[in-house]
Design a protein around this motif. Sequence first.
Motif, PDB file in Angstrom:
ATOM      1  N   THR A  78      38.195 -78.455 -94.216  1.00 39.35           N
ATOM      2  CA  THR A  78      38.207 -77.684 -93.006  1.00 39.35           C
ATOM      3  C   THR A  78      38.135 -79.222 -91.985  1.00 39.35           C
ATOM      4  O   THR A  78      36.735 -80.166 -92.158  1.00 39.35           O
ATOM      5  N   ASP A  79      38.234 -79.791 -90.690  1.00 45.06           N
ATOM      6  CA  ASP A  79      37.249 -80.650 -89.789  1.00 45.06           C
ATOM      7  C   ASP A  79      36.796 -80.277 -88.683  1.00 45.06           C
ATOM      8  O   ASP A  79      36.718 -80.956 -88.020  1.00 45.06           O
ATOM      9  N   ASP A  80      36.243 -78.885 -88.643  1.00 45.47           N
ATOM     10  CA  ASP A  80      36.087 -77.965 -87.345  1.00 45.47           C
ATOM     11  C   ASP A  80      34.628 -78.113 -87.107  1.00 45.47           C
ATOM     12  O   ASP A  80      33.330 -77.975 -87.843  1.00 45.47           O
ATOM     13  N   PRO A  81      35.194 -79.167 -86.181  1.00 49.45           N
ATOM     14  CA  PRO A  81      33.617 -79.329 -85.768  1.00 49.45           C
ATOM     15  C   PRO A  81      32.549 -78.410 -85.423  1.00 49.45           C
ATOM     16  O   PRO A  81      31.459 -79.035 -85.217  1.00 49.45           O
ATOM     17  N   GLU A  82      32.889 -77.646 -85.387  1.00 45.37           N
ATOM     18  CA  GLU A  82      31.484 -76.226 -85.193  1.00 45.37           C
ATOM     19  C   GLU A  82      30.826 -76.036 -86.786  1.00 45.37           C
ATOM     20  O   GLU A  82      29.775 -76.041 -86.540  1.00 45.37           O
ATOM     21  N   ILE A  83      31.113 -76.217 -87.450  1.00 47.95           N
ATOM     22  CA  ILE A  83      30.689 -76.527 -89.020  1.00 47.95           C
ATOM     23  C   ILE A  83      29.694 -77.378 -89.151  1.00 47.95           C
ATOM     24  O   ILE A  83      28.783 -77.431 -89.441  1.00 47.95           O
ATOM     25  N   THR A  84      29.879 -78.450 -88.660  1.00 49.27           N
ATOM     26  CA  THR A  84      29.360 -79.900 -88.653  1.00 49.27           C
ATOM     27  C   THR A  84      28.009 -79.592 -87.108  1.00 49.27           C
ATOM     28  O   THR A  84      27.102 -80.113 -87.891  1.00 49.27           O
ATOM     29  N   ALA A  85      29.128 -80.076 -86.644  1.00 49.23           N
ATOM     30  CA  ALA A  85      27.406 -79.345 -85.363  1.00 49.23           C
ATOM     31  C   ALA A  85      25.825 -78.092 -85.792  1.00 49.23           C
ATOM     32  O   ALA A  85      25.744 -78.111 -85.395  1.00 49.23           O
ATOM     33  N   CYS A  86      27.155 -77.243 -86.009  1.00 54.66           N
ATOM     34  CA  CYS A  86      26.162 -75.842 -86.475  1.00 54.66           C
ATOM     35  C   CYS A  86      25.251 -76.372 -88.035  1.00 54.66           C
ATOM     36  O   CYS A  86      24.096 -76.292 -87.823  1.00 54.66           O
ATOM     37  N   LEU A  87      25.602 -77.226 -88.588  1.00 58.56           N
ATOM     38  CA  LEU A  87      24.324 -77.433 -89.806  1.00 58.56           C
ATOM     39  C   LEU A  87      23.874 -78.839 -89.246  1.00 58.56           C
ATOM     40  O   LEU A  87      22.539 -78.226 -89.900  1.00 58.56           O
ATOM     41  N   GLU A  88      24.507 -79.024 -89.198  1.00 57.01           N
ATOM     42  CA  GLU A  88      23.366 -79.964 -87.780  1.00 57.01           C
ATOM     43  C   GLU A  88      22.251 -79.158 -86.925  1.00 57.01           C
ATOM     44  O   GLU A  88      20.463 -79.457 -87.165  1.00 57.01           O
ATOM     45  N   ILE A  89      22.121 -78.581 -85.827  1.00 56.23           N
ATOM     46  CA  ILE A  89      21.577 -77.844 -85.411  1.00 56.23           C
ATOM     47  C   ILE A  89      20.466 -76.621 -86.603  1.00 56.23           C
ATOM     48  O   ILE A  89      19.685 -76.570 -85.981  1.00 56.23           O
ATOM     49  N   THR A  90      21.385 -76.401 -87.120  1.00 53.34           N
ATOM     50  CA  THR A  90      20.555 -75.379 -88.132  1.00 53.34           C
ATOM     51  C   THR A  90      19.569 -75.994 -88.804  1.00 53.34           C
ATOM     52  O   THR A  90      18.392 -76.004 -88.787  1.00 53.34           O
ATOM     53  N   SER A  91      19.483 -77.325 -88.548  1.00 50.70           N
ATOM     54  CA  SER A  91      18.685 -78.474 -89.754  1.00 50.70           C
ATOM     55  C   SER A  91      17.538 -78.495 -89.002  1.00 50.70           C
ATOM     56  O   SER A  91      16.494 -78.217 -89.028  1.00 50.70           O
ATOM     57  N   TRP A 117      29.147 -70.261 -89.173  1.00 47.96           N
ATOM     58  CA  TRP A 117      29.774 -71.733 -89.677  1.00 47.96           C
ATOM     59  C   TRP A 117      28.612 -72.805 -91.090  1.00 47.96           C
ATOM     60  O   TRP A 117      29.677 -73.284 -91.733  1.00 47.96           O
ATOM     61  N   VAL A 118      27.892 -72.033 -90.887  1.00 48.79           N
ATOM     62  CA  VAL A 118      27.069 -72.886 -92.049  1.00 48.79           C
ATOM     63  C   VAL A 118      27.564 -72.583 -93.576  1.00 48.79           C
ATOM     64  O   VAL A 118      27.487 -73.175 -94.589  1.00 48.79           O
ATOM     65  N   ALA A 119      28.127 -71.502 -93.216  1.00 46.75           N
ATOM     66  CA  ALA A 119      28.553 -70.348 -95.228  1.00 46.75           C
ATOM     67  C   ALA A 119      29.613 -71.161 -95.028  1.00 46.75           C
ATOM     68  O   ALA A 119      30.047 -70.953 -96.052  1.00 46.75           O
ATOM     69  N   ARG A 120      29.973 -72.206 -94.167  1.00 50.50           N
ATOM     70  CA  ARG A 120      31.707 -72.221 -94.269  1.00 50.50           C
ATOM     71  C   ARG A 120      31.213 -74.189 -94.740  1.00 50.50           C
ATOM     72  O   ARG A 120      32.647 -74.747 -95.336  1.00 50.50           O
ATOM     73  N   VAL A 121      30.562 -74.315 -95.128  1.00 49.74           N
ATOM     74  CA  VAL A 121      29.717 -75.811 -95.223  1.00 49.74           C
ATOM     75  C   VAL A 121      30.639 -76.133 -96.912  1.00 49.74           C
ATOM     76  O   VAL A 121      30.321 -75.449 -97.794  1.00 49.74           O
ATOM     77  N   GLY A 122      31.434 -77.453 -96.527  1.00 49.58           N
ATOM     78  CA  GLY A 122      31.624 -77.135 -97.903  1.00 49.58           C
ATOM     79  C   GLY A 122      33.544 -77.354 -97.923  1.00 49.58           C
ATOM     80  O   GLY A 122      34.478 -77.645 -99.147  1.00 49.58           O
ATOM     81  N   GLU A 123      33.840 -76.259 -97.543  1.00 52.43           N
ATOM     82  CA  GLU A 123      35.279 -76.000 -97.094  1.00 52.43           C
ATOM     83  C   GLU A 123      36.775 -77.276 -95.987  1.00 52.43           C
ATOM     84  O   GLU A 123      35.875 -78.166 -95.882  1.00 52.43           O
TER      85      GLU A 123
END
Length: 335
Positions: A153-166, A145-151
């Motif tokens: 899309t409004d996929d909530p998993e991407i935003t959540a994964c970026l924060e959790i990974t950070s 999901w982090v690899a898809r950051v910037g696509e």
Amino acid sequence: MMRTWMAWWVCSAMVFWAASVGAQELPGEQELKVYQGPDVGLLRGDAYYYEGDYYRALTAYKDFLRDYPADRRAERVRLKMAWVYFGAGEHGQAARELEALATGSRDQIVSWWARYYYGQVALASDRRPLAEQAFVEVIDTCAPWVARVGEPTDDPEITACLEITSAARLGLARLGAVRHDFDAAARELRAMPTRSPLAEGAFEIASLVEGIDIPQKSPLLAGTLSIVPGLGHFYLGEWGSGLLAMVWNGVFIYAVVDSVLAGRYGQAALIGLVETIWYGGTITGAVAGAHRYNRDAMRVVEDGLRRDVLDLYRDTPWPARFPASPGYLELSIPF
């Protein structure tokens, strides 16, 4: 007669008015009726949490889960409970709740946060291998999901994964600080996703600790120098202790020599025994002082790194992250 009739008429009017008002639904009752149901219990639990009454908050959340087990918010409420257990210092219970959610939650985002919080609980409990495993699992799971950051899309998993990974990267950096492995902490900070809002701050902190030169004192050298009483303490910068060791050892040595020259061999033996203990204490004190100096120097860097990491990201408490109602602070709840 007229006065009696007037009194009867007034009483009758008041009774009629009271009956008519009682038949109507009061505004306060209407508002109370709107908020009857599961939201009231959740709001009550949140209110208790913000008041610092953790155990009443837990009771309110448990009542909600008992009364509404099929509610779609049940898993998030269980995550609230784990957060509250953690805040109350019940790390074991918090870890059990989080482990169950991390492995069995149907909500992906909840399971990711549960695994991350499990790492936080393990780190706070000094279970370092468990903390490291939890943080690494979060990072590995969220990687797609982090690899898809910037696509677009409004996929909530991407935003959540970026924060959790950070947050997990910062958790690993804190773990490196606790272990006094500051190079490992810097590597974790450098591994922060570049699109994370925390990346710039993480890189700045990493630049401060990479290859940091922490002053150290040699315990072996401190002990060797203490063969001449006081020199080991002088090496450590403990001038007062060094001077005291030099004076007292000198006094005892003088007393032993004087007693021998005077033929008081018993006295010399007794003073010599005391001097041996004092002399050995001088050497061991210098060695211990070198270890203490090194430990304190490491702790200064550790505390600074942990403080900088915590200042960079302070996680929002889960009751605030997922409130029962957007207007929970404005509502008046009947307790």
